[in-house]
Write a protein that holds these residues in place. Structure first.
Motif, PDB file in Angstrom:
ATOM      1  N   ARG A 167       0.836  -1.215   0.000  1.00 22.25           N
ATOM      2  CA  ARG A 167       0.000   0.000   0.000  1.00 22.25           C
ATOM      3  C   ARG A 167       0.866   1.258   0.000  1.00 22.25           C
ATOM      4  N   GLY A 168       2.112   1.114   0.415  1.00 20.97           N
ATOM      5  CA  GLY A 168       3.052   2.236   0.460  1.00 20.97           C
ATOM      6  C   GLY A 168       3.568   2.435   1.869  1.00 20.97           C
ATOM      7  N   LYS A 169       4.858   2.703   1.970  1.00 18.37           N
ATOM      8  CA  LYS A 169       5.461   2.860   3.290  1.00 18.37           C
ATOM      9  C   LYS A 169       4.917   4.060   4.051  1.00 18.37           C
ATOM     10  N   GLY A 170       4.260   4.965   3.372  1.00 19.48           N
ATOM     11  CA  GLY A 170       3.627   6.089   4.047  1.00 19.48           C
ATOM     12  C   GLY A 170       2.180   5.817   4.436  1.00 19.48           C
ATOM     13  N   SER A 171       1.708   4.600   4.169  1.00 18.72           N
ATOM     14  CA  SER A 171       0.294   4.285   4.423  1.00 18.72           C
ATOM     15  C   SER A 171       0.038   3.978   5.897  1.00 18.72           C
ATOM     16  N   GLU A 172      -1.204   4.148   6.285  1.00 20.09           N
ATOM     17  CA  GLU A 172      -1.635   3.809   7.646  1.00 20.09           C
ATOM     18  C   GLU A 172      -1.443   2.312   7.911  1.00 20.09           C
ATOM     19  N   GLU A 173      -1.698   1.474   6.903  1.00 17.72           N
ATOM     20  CA  GLU A 173      -1.536   0.029   7.057  1.00 17.72           C
ATOM     21  C   GLU A 173      -0.088  -0.332   7.395  1.00 17.72           C
ATOM     22  N   TYR A 174       0.852   0.314   6.730  1.00 12.07           N
ATOM     23  CA  TYR A 174       2.270   0.042   6.999  1.00 12.07           C
ATOM     24  C   TYR A 174       2.635   0.492   8.409  1.00 12.07           C
ATOM     25  N   VAL A 182      11.035 -10.986  22.101  1.00 11.56           N
ATOM     26  CA  VAL A 182      10.076 -10.061  21.505  1.00 11.56           C
ATOM     27  C   VAL A 182      10.265 -10.093  19.997  1.00 11.56           C
ATOM     28  N   PHE A 183       9.192  -9.826  19.279  1.00 13.92           N
ATOM     29  CA  PHE A 183       9.216  -9.870  17.818  1.00 13.92           C
ATOM     30  C   PHE A 183       8.770  -8.533  17.265  1.00 13.92           C
ATOM     31  N   MET A 184       9.533  -8.016  16.312  1.00 16.19           N
ATOM     32  CA  MET A 184       9.133  -6.802  15.588  1.00 16.19           C
ATOM     33  C   MET A 184       9.138  -7.087  14.096  1.00 16.19           C
ATOM     34  N   PRO A 185       8.095  -6.672  13.392  1.00 18.43           N
ATOM     35  CA  PRO A 185       8.097  -6.808  11.937  1.00 18.43           C
ATOM     36  C   PRO A 185       9.217  -5.965  11.316  1.00 18.43           C
ATOM     37  N   CYS A 186       9.763  -6.448  10.228  1.00 20.83           N
ATOM     38  CA  CYS A 186      10.784  -5.689   9.506  1.00 20.83           C
ATOM     39  C   CYS A 186      10.193  -4.346   9.090  1.00 20.83           C
ATOM     40  N   GLY A 187      10.989  -3.325   9.176  1.00 24.14           N
ATOM     41  CA  GLY A 187      10.536  -1.995   8.796  1.00 24.14           C
ATOM     42  C   GLY A 187      11.404  -0.942   9.450  1.00 24.14           C
ATOM     43  N   LEU A 240       6.232   7.541  16.638  1.00 26.06           N
ATOM     44  CA  LEU A 240       6.477   8.451  15.517  1.00 26.06           C
ATOM     45  C   LEU A 240       5.971   7.869  14.212  1.00 26.06           C
ATOM     46  N   THR A 241       5.464   8.732  13.344  1.00 31.56           N
ATOM     47  CA  THR A 241       5.114   8.325  11.987  1.00 31.56           C
ATOM     48  C   THR A 241       6.414   8.068  11.241  1.00 31.56           C
ATOM     49  N   LEU A 242       6.316   7.503  10.055  1.00 33.44           N
ATOM     50  CA  LEU A 242       7.514   7.244   9.262  1.00 33.44           C
ATOM     51  C   LEU A 242       8.275   8.539   8.983  1.00 33.44           C
ATOM     52  N   GLU A 243       7.553   9.575   8.604  1.00 37.40           N
ATOM     53  CA  GLU A 243       8.202  10.864   8.319  1.00 37.40           C
ATOM     54  C   GLU A 243       8.922  11.397   9.554  1.00 37.40           C
ATOM     55  N   GLU A 244       8.258  11.342  10.710  1.00 42.32           N
ATOM     56  CA  GLU A 244       8.872  11.824  11.951  1.00 42.32           C
ATOM     57  C   GLU A 244      10.087  10.983  12.341  1.00 42.32           C
ATOM     58  N   LEU A 245       9.976   9.675  12.158  1.00 43.84           N
ATOM     59  CA  LEU A 245      11.080   8.773  12.487  1.00 43.84           C
ATOM     60  C   LEU A 245      12.298   9.042  11.613  1.00 43.84           C
ATOM     61  N   LEU A 246      12.077   9.209  10.322  1.00 41.29           N
ATOM     62  CA  LEU A 246      13.188   9.497   9.407  1.00 41.29           C
ATOM     63  C   LEU A 246      13.821  10.849   9.719  1.00 41.29           C
ATOM     64  N   MET A 247      13.005  11.822  10.072  1.00 43.24           N
ATOM     65  CA  MET A 247      13.528  13.134  10.433  1.00 43.24           C
ATOM     66  C   MET A 247      14.367  13.026  11.709  1.00 43.24           C
TER      67      MET A 247
END
Length: 135
Positions: A23-30, A80-85, A120-127
């Motif tokens: 759906r896109g790395k910026g999507s809510e689902e991701y 503990v398990f974390m999905p790749c991302g 954090l959202t993806l944008e916030e995390l990358l920043m």
């Protein structure tokens, strides 16, 4: 006194993470499928957390806030398990030990409850991590 859990981190792919990525790395689902950490029920009790609580996962490489979820596919106390991302990448580091690939499985982390801390959202995390967004 604040409880901390020493655990072994495993990362991996999940169906939900794969759907979110499509759906896109910026999507809510991701975001919902990747900004999460799965726990054994007994470890959640030790930490005093519930499904949806925010937790801080810390390794020698970094620290990230994610949502806690009960691991529903079996028993895995002490792991503990974390999905790749992007959220898992913050704590996986970039050391390859001459193998050409960072460690994504089997390394120590410390987990603690992080009430009132935002995921954090993806944008916030990358920043935060790199001083730039995904554009």
């Amino acid at each position: 006194m604040e409880q901390k859990l020493r655990a072994t981190l495993i990362t991996g792919r999940t169906i939900e993470q794969g759907v979110g990525k499509e759906r896109g790395k910026g999507s809510e689902e991701y975001y919902v499928s990747c900004a999460v950490c799965f726990f054994d029920k007994s470890d959640m009790i030790k930490l005093g957390i519930k499904n949806g609580s925010t937790v801080r996962v810390t390794s020698k490489y970094g620290s990230v806030i994610v949502k806690a979820q009960k691991y529903r596919w079996g028993v895995m106390s002490g792991m503990v398990f974390m999905p790749c991302g992007s959220w898992a990448n913050v704590i996986c580091g970039d050391e390859t030990y001459s193998m050409g690939m960072p460690l994504f499985k089997g390394f120590p982390v410390e987990v603690e409850a992080a009430p009132h801390q935002p995921v954090l959202t993806l944008e916030e995390l990358l920043m935060q991590q790199f001083g730039r967004n995904s554009e």
